[in-house]
Design a protein around this motif. Sequence first.
Motif, PDB file in Angstrom:
ATOM      1  N   TYR A 118       0.898  -1.199  -0.177  1.00 26.64           N
ATOM      2  CA  TYR A 118      -0.094   0.100  -0.136  1.00 26.64           C
ATOM      3  C   TYR A 118       0.929   1.236  -0.110  1.00 26.64           C
ATOM      4  O   TYR A 118       0.616   2.322   0.719  1.00 26.64           O
ATOM      5  CB  TYR A 118      -0.961   0.022   1.302  1.00 26.64           C
ATOM      6  N   GLY A 119       1.988   1.318  -0.841  1.00 27.17           N
ATOM      7  CA  GLY A 119       2.887   2.395  -0.847  1.00 27.17           C
ATOM      8  C   GLY A 119       4.058   2.389   0.227  1.00 27.17           C
ATOM      9  O   GLY A 119       4.713   3.593   0.078  1.00 27.17           O
ATOM     10  N   HIS A 120       3.857   1.647   1.052  1.00 26.63           N
ATOM     11  CA  HIS A 120       4.912   1.535   1.943  1.00 26.63           C
ATOM     12  C   HIS A 120       6.313   0.794   1.786  1.00 26.63           C
ATOM     13  O   HIS A 120       7.305   1.048   2.807  1.00 26.63           O
ATOM     14  CB  HIS A 120       4.141   0.926   3.510  1.00 26.63           C
ATOM     15  N   GLY A 121       6.238   0.139   0.783  1.00 30.99           N
ATOM     16  CA  GLY A 121       7.267  -0.587   0.392  1.00 30.99           C
ATOM     17  C   GLY A 121       7.379  -2.134   1.030  1.00 30.99           C
ATOM     18  O   GLY A 121       7.551  -2.418   2.039  1.00 30.99           O
ATOM     19  N   ALA A 122       6.806  -3.043  -0.132  1.00 30.90           N
ATOM     20  CA  ALA A 122       6.772  -4.167   0.417  1.00 30.90           C
ATOM     21  C   ALA A 122       7.961  -5.108   0.969  1.00 30.90           C
ATOM     22  O   ALA A 122       7.725  -6.140   2.019  1.00 30.90           O
ATOM     23  CB  ALA A 122       6.186  -4.977  -0.879  1.00 30.90           C
ATOM     24  N   LEU A 123       9.033  -4.798   0.382  1.00 29.03           N
ATOM     25  CA  LEU A 123      10.126  -5.657   0.942  1.00 29.03           C
ATOM     26  C   LEU A 123      10.538  -5.334   2.439  1.00 29.03           C
ATOM     27  O   LEU A 123      10.900  -6.198   3.067  1.00 29.03           O
ATOM     28  CB  LEU A 123      11.401  -5.411  -0.222  1.00 29.03           C
ATOM     29  N   ARG A 124      10.794  -3.990   2.857  1.00 30.33           N
ATOM     30  CA  ARG A 124      10.894  -3.646   3.978  1.00 30.33           C
ATOM     31  C   ARG A 124       9.868  -3.996   5.082  1.00 30.33           C
ATOM     32  O   ARG A 124      10.179  -4.434   5.992  1.00 30.33           O
ATOM     33  CB  ARG A 124      11.145  -2.059   4.057  1.00 30.33           C
ATOM     34  N   CYS A 125       8.571  -3.902   4.458  1.00 32.70           N
ATOM     35  CA  CYS A 125       7.387  -4.267   5.534  1.00 32.70           C
ATOM     36  C   CYS A 125       7.435  -5.728   5.759  1.00 32.70           C
ATOM     37  O   CYS A 125       7.103  -6.104   6.882  1.00 32.70           O
ATOM     38  CB  CYS A 125       6.111  -3.654   4.892  1.00 32.70           C
ATOM     39  N   ALA A 126       7.624  -6.521   4.495  1.00 32.66           N
ATOM     40  CA  ALA A 126       7.598  -7.884   5.008  1.00 32.66           C
ATOM     41  C   ALA A 126       8.768  -8.312   5.865  1.00 32.66           C
ATOM     42  O   ALA A 126       8.492  -9.196   6.801  1.00 32.66           O
ATOM     43  CB  ALA A 126       7.702  -8.716   3.471  1.00 32.66           C
ATOM     44  N   ALA A 127       9.791  -7.957   5.593  1.00 29.47           N
ATOM     45  CA  ALA A 127      10.966  -8.263   6.202  1.00 29.47           C
ATOM     46  C   ALA A 127      10.858  -7.703   7.860  1.00 29.47           C
ATOM     47  O   ALA A 127      11.223  -8.588   8.605  1.00 29.47           O
ATOM     48  CB  ALA A 127      12.353  -7.515   5.861  1.00 29.47           C
ATOM     49  N   ALA A 128      10.317  -6.658   8.180  1.00 28.90           N
ATOM     50  CA  ALA A 128       9.921  -6.358   9.532  1.00 28.90           C
ATOM     51  C   ALA A 128       8.678  -7.084   9.995  1.00 28.90           C
ATOM     52  O   ALA A 128       8.891  -7.277  11.209  1.00 28.90           O
ATOM     53  CB  ALA A 128       9.312  -4.891   9.451  1.00 28.90           C
ATOM     54  N   LEU A 129       7.952  -7.707   9.439  1.00 26.14           N
ATOM     55  CA  LEU A 129       6.814  -8.582   9.989  1.00 26.14           C
ATOM     56  C   LEU A 129       7.315 -10.286   9.956  1.00 26.14           C
ATOM     57  O   LEU A 129       6.604 -10.898  10.616  1.00 26.14           O
ATOM     58  CB  LEU A 129       5.605  -8.424   9.134  1.00 26.14           C
ATOM     59  N   GLU A 130       8.142 -10.540   9.294  1.00 24.17           N
ATOM     60  CA  GLU A 130       8.453 -11.937   9.012  1.00 24.17           C
ATOM     61  C   GLU A 130       8.555 -12.822  10.148  1.00 24.17           C
ATOM     62  O   GLU A 130       8.198 -13.947  10.374  1.00 24.17           O
ATOM     63  CB  GLU A 130       9.660 -12.166   7.960  1.00 24.17           C
ATOM     64  N   ALA A 131       9.209 -12.082  11.103  1.00 26.24           N
ATOM     65  CA  ALA A 131       9.700 -12.868  12.340  1.00 26.24           C
ATOM     66  C   ALA A 131       8.198 -13.274  13.174  1.00 26.24           C
ATOM     67  O   ALA A 131       8.309 -14.315  14.173  1.00 26.24           O
ATOM     68  CB  ALA A 131      10.452 -12.124  13.380  1.00 26.24           C
ATOM     69  N   GLU A 132       7.002 -12.708  12.920  1.00 28.51           N
ATOM     70  CA  GLU A 132       5.956 -13.010  13.711  1.00 28.51           C
ATOM     71  C   GLU A 132       4.652 -13.150  12.831  1.00 28.51           C
ATOM     72  O   GLU A 132       3.668 -13.623  13.333  1.00 28.51           O
ATOM     73  CB  GLU A 132       5.614 -11.696  14.785  1.00 28.51           C
TER      74      GLU A 132
END
Length: 362
Positions: free
Chosen positions: A42-56
């Motif tokens: 949603y315009g926030h940057g999928a790669l960085r957002c997914a990396a930030a969430l992947e642990a949980e």
Amino acid sequence: MRPARALIDLDALRHNYRLARRLCGGDDGGGRALAVVKADAYGHGALRCAAALEAEADGFAVACIEEALALREAGIGKPILLLEGFFDADELALIVHHDLWTVVHAPWQVEALERTPLPKPVDVWLKLDSGMHRVGLEPRDYRDAWQRLRALPHVGALVKMSHFARADEPDCTRTTEQLDAFAAATAGLPGESSLCNSPALLGWPQARAGWARPGLMLYGVSPFADPAHPSAAQLRPVMTLESKVIAVRELPAGEPVGYGARFVTDAPTRIGVVAMGYADGYPQFAVNGTPVAIDGRPGHLVGRVSMDMLTVDLTAHPQAGVGSRVELWGKQVPAAQVVAHSQTSSYRLLCAGKRVPLEYRG
């Protein structure tokens, strides 16, 4: 360097995902949540957002295989669901190779899976058109499709799913009607279900079982018109769009500002020119009075938004001048307030960013 930028608060993103998971019964209730990161999160940057969430995160959801492959290439290993499924049977080999999950929403996709033997099972989310009438199998065809897919050795988990059309309208009966249609079409079919988008997860507790698919709420924006909605009030904004004043004009009464003279001063007025325009994703049709924050204090837009610049009223901000920080939306100016002044939607607002650089924190 041009001062326009979008600050992305990854701690807020994680907070919102945890809220989504609690609402769907995560940890103790068996519910799980796919973080929807389609359209570049949603315009926030999928790669960085997914990396930030992947642990949980329990997994991710994207629109198409191109978005999924970009995540895999970036090292994201959690499950990824293709919300639009596959567009051609040839994509099935890639889906299997990259351990993707796929939605099946049309009879031809069922047939493609039947005639395409795969080297290992693929998880399928079988979509019912329960009343949105966009994509999904007709209720009369759903049970037969489910049974045909269940009979295939190369189909693994089979999740029943649908999508709500008006869950962001708390008083509308359409969501209840869709719930009833889903229950009738899937009665007796085993396996997990997935119904909740963001508004359903926040506002319709009776729909929360199984897998949730939070999208807009992950980014801290409420899908509801009511800003006091109790669940949505717990969200934290992820994006702060900001820039700086690059010029100041002292104008007497009766002077027009910007294209089309949409705003004319009715008294001596200080005008601040801000390096932000519709080419950066700010809505072109934001009206006079659209809220902003100027050096942390409430202010407002005046004049028409142009491609690279917009203008704000500095008359009540004597301390402000060239270099003053202007928040267009974020922690001080809720995106929903900008939407209400701009003939747009929260979804379009967030996805409209183009040249503004993203800066990550947290």
